[in-house]
Scaffold this active site. Structure first.
Site, PDB file in Angstrom:
ATOM      1  N   SER A  43       0.803  -1.230   0.000  1.00  0.00           N
ATOM      2  CA  SER A  43       0.000   0.000   0.000  1.00  0.00           C
ATOM      3  C   SER A  43       0.835   1.279   0.000  1.00  0.00           C
ATOM      4  O   SER A  43       0.827   2.070   0.957  1.00  0.00           O
ATOM      5  CB  SER A  43      -0.980  -0.053   1.163  1.00  0.00           C
ATOM      6  OG  SER A  43      -1.793  -1.177   0.987  1.00  0.00           O
ATOM      7  N   ARG A  66       7.239   6.508  -4.485  1.00  0.00           N
ATOM      8  CA  ARG A  66       7.775   7.136  -3.274  1.00  0.00           C
ATOM      9  C   ARG A  66       7.195   6.411  -2.071  1.00  0.00           C
ATOM     10  O   ARG A  66       6.078   5.890  -2.129  1.00  0.00           O
ATOM     11  CB  ARG A  66       7.388   8.623  -3.198  1.00  0.00           C
ATOM     12  CG  ARG A  66       5.903   8.829  -3.328  1.00  0.00           C
ATOM     13  CD  ARG A  66       5.458  10.272  -3.226  1.00  0.00           C
ATOM     14  NE  ARG A  66       4.043  10.337  -3.553  1.00  0.00           N
ATOM     15  CZ  ARG A  66       3.559  10.538  -4.760  1.00  0.00           C
ATOM     16  NH1 ARG A  66       4.390  10.728  -5.765  1.00  0.00           N
ATOM     17  NH2 ARG A  66       2.264  10.555  -4.986  1.00  0.00           N
ATOM     18  N   ASP A 114      -4.090  -1.469  -1.013  1.00  0.00           N
ATOM     19  CA  ASP A 114      -5.244  -1.757  -0.150  1.00  0.00           C
ATOM     20  C   ASP A 114      -6.565  -1.188  -0.688  1.00  0.00           C
ATOM     21  O   ASP A 114      -7.618  -1.808  -0.546  1.00  0.00           O
ATOM     22  CB  ASP A 114      -4.991  -1.308   1.307  1.00  0.00           C
ATOM     23  CG  ASP A 114      -4.492   0.126   1.430  1.00  0.00           C
ATOM     24  OD1 ASP A 114      -4.432   0.837   0.407  1.00  0.00           O
ATOM     25  OD2 ASP A 114      -4.166   0.539   2.559  1.00  0.00           O
TER      26      ASP A 114
HETATM   27  C1  BGC Z   1      -0.472   5.121   0.330  1.00  0.00           C
HETATM   28  C2  BGC Z   1      -1.574   4.397  -0.424  1.00  0.00           C
HETATM   29  C3  BGC Z   1      -2.442   3.645   0.556  1.00  0.00           C
HETATM   30  C4  BGC Z   1      -2.899   4.543   1.678  1.00  0.00           C
HETATM   31  C5  BGC Z   1      -3.744   3.816   2.705  1.00  0.00           C
HETATM   32  C6  BGC Z   1      -1.025   5.947   1.458  1.00  0.00           C
HETATM   33  O1  BGC Z   1       0.007   6.507   2.203  1.00  0.00           O
HETATM   34  O2  BGC Z   1       0.270   5.935  -0.543  1.00  0.00           O
HETATM   35  O3  BGC Z   1      -1.040   3.511  -1.369  1.00  0.00           O
HETATM   36  O4  BGC Z   1      -3.544   3.127  -0.141  1.00  0.00           O
HETATM   37  O5  BGC Z   1      -1.797   5.119   2.321  1.00  0.00           O
HETATM   38  O6  BGC Z   1      -3.057   2.750   3.257  1.00  0.00           O
END
Ligand code: BGC
Length: 498
Positions: A178, A193, A231
């Site tokens: 995620s 990133r 996620d």
């Molecule tokens: C991430 C996402 C993720 C979200 C919730 C963010 O910091 O970049 O990819 O879906 O957090 O977990």
């Protein structure tokens, strides 16, 4: 005065933890009226700072919708709008056994998911808490740890992994990673990133599936990585598996994000990919990045600026830093520290504990808001136990009111993000279900109600057509369904593309 107002006692947090507290001997009855008045004056100032009017929300929604559209036009935009290579909705008839690995902001989970079809499933899982060192240590080490956890899980729940390797058995695995990754296949992804405070070197700009595959091979884990997902995409698919009215998925947890289904012909940056123009593809918005770098649209206070500038990624994830669980406690802590510096709070007390960055967890805001006692005993417990600070009732009421302002702003900004997707997809009249997950959404008192109120402030009565609901476990179940959908596409000769 009730006896509990003075002296000492214990309270038990909803988590089961017992806290000792003691109150000041001179409660506010004994304090000059000016103290109460000062707290009220300060509160008014913070109300102005943290309150979002409906008009301001609508302006944010317009800018947000435009950012989503820019992200669909070309790669490398602030809100990256990542095509996930998950084509279309699940049928609900997906079946089979899949492993799912979920690397989130706080925990690592390994799951064995059995999809029984008809929207039914079973799940067995193990959870490991990630240490701060693991978030900052070399990326390959993090993936080695993941591989190790998967191997231990297989050995304890499925069978002997060494034997499986010898006989060439490989279990299909969906990897929920995620963090923003650009993808050009479902089983590949380059980390754009780190977010949520991670900074593991040698990972940004790398294909994380290659790092993980190397770890699986080195650790002799009998697993075939078939799908990489995030996620929100998992939540979109898992929600639709059980509730076909789902059109959008959102995560409000340590980080925040959303996913939804877009038609290929509406995505200019995919025009040369040769996909069927009426095919649908899930978009991982990565909306936490909205308004990053230029900071033109979001109402940032000086506390938000400090959170941003002292983070390991200044300028980035501007929306996420106002909303998500990683930051809300820190925003409240910074307000309190400011008032300590101004000589308003905790005069004569040792404040070193609360001056430690990130020492005030967002879970404390939940507890403060849900404290059911008149004396606010929960808040006494938090301040005495974790910060060795004594508080007056007026101060505790002030802290609770501040928590409410910060929590409410987070929910109302979250509503702005949902509204932007609703506008983009023109879903307001027909209405839709929004599958939601994450610790803020699930545990913060009143969060969902505040999101719904926010949607009504933006859209009027029609806002009632947009309803969030607690989603199925996207990172486990969703990842398994995506692995099953990928298998079906491979069997139908549609892999890697549509
Ligand atoms: C991430 C996402 C993720 C979200 C919730 C963010 O910091 O970049 O990819 O879906 O957090 O977990």
């Amino acid at each position: 005065m009730p006896a509990s107002r003075r002296g000492s006692g214990t309270i038990t947090l909803p988590t089961g933890m017992t806290l000792n507290y003691h109150t000041r001997t001179n409660e506010e009855e004994d304090l000059p009226h000016a103290t109460k008045k000062t707290m009220a004056d300060h509160l008014r100032k913070f109300e102005t700072l943290f309150t979002l009017t409906p008009q301001r929300m609508r302006m944010i929604v317009d800018a947000f919708t435009e950012s989503l559209e820019i992200g669909l036009e070309s790669p490398g935009q602030v809100v990256p709008m990542i095509p996930t290579f998950v084509f279309g909705w699940p049928s609900g008839h997906e079946t089979g056994e899949y492993l799912a690995l979920d690397l989130g902001g706080t925990n690592l989970r390994v799951c064995l998911v059995t999809l029984n079809g008809g929207g039914k499933f079973e799940i067995t899982q193990s959870k490991y808490r990630l240490s701060e060192e693991q978030k900052h240590d070399d990326g390959q080490k993090l993936f080695n740890f993941c591989a190790d956890c998967v191997k231990t899980f297989i050995d304890s729940n499925i069978g002997n992994s060494e034997e499986m390797i010898k006989s060439g058995v490989k279990l299909p695995l969906g990897f929920t990673f995620s963090y923003p990754c650009s993808q050009d296949r479902i089983d590949h992804g380059v980390l754009l990133r780190w977010t949520k405070g991670f900074s593991a070197p040698n990972t940004e700009g790398q294909d994380v599936t290659a790092l993980f595959r190397k770890a699986l091979e080195d650790h002799k884990v009998p697993v075939d990585l078939v799908a990489l997902t995030c996620d929100t995409t998992g939540t979109l698919i898992a929600s639709a598996y059980v509730n076909p009215k789902t059109k959008i998925a959102v995560i409000f947890g340590t980080g925040c994000n959303a996913a939804y289904m877009e038609t290929v012909k509406e995505i200019p940056k995919l025009k040369d990919h040769g996909f069927a123009s009426d095919a649908e593809i899930a978009i991982n918005c990565e909306w936490g990045a909205f308004d990053s770098y230029k900071h033109e649209h979001l109402p940032r206070t000086k506390y938000d600026v400090v959170v941003d500038e002292s983070s390991n990624k200044p300028g980035e994830q501007a929306f996420e830093k106002l909303i998500s669980g990683r930051y809300l406690g820190e925003i409240l802590r910074l307000v309190i520290c400011d008032l300590i510096d101004e000589g308003v709070l905790f005069l004569g007390q040792n404040t070193y504990k609360i001056e430690i960055p990130y020492s005030l967890d967002t879970a404390f805001l939940s507890l403060m808001e849900s404290d059911p006692t008149d004396e606010l005993l929960m808040i006494i417990g938090i301040f005495t136990h974790f910060f060795a600070l004594e508080t007056t009732l007026a101060e505790r009421q002030f802290f609770r009111a501040l928590a409410k302002l910060i929590g409410k702003r987070s929910a109302r900004l979250s509503a702005c993000g949902i509204a932007a997707i609703v506008k983009r997809k023109d879903l307001l009249d027909e209405g839709c279900s929004v599958g939601a997950d994450g610790s803020l959404y699930n545990k913060y008192p009143g969060f969902a109600d505040r999101v719904h109120e926010g949607l009504q402030d933006i859209f009027g009565d029609k806002g009632l057509n947009i309803v969030t609901h607690h989603a199925e476990d996207g990172s486990g179940i969703g990842s398994a369904i995506i692995a099953a959908m990928t298998k079906q596409r491979k069997e139908a000769g549609l892999y890697p593309n549509y």
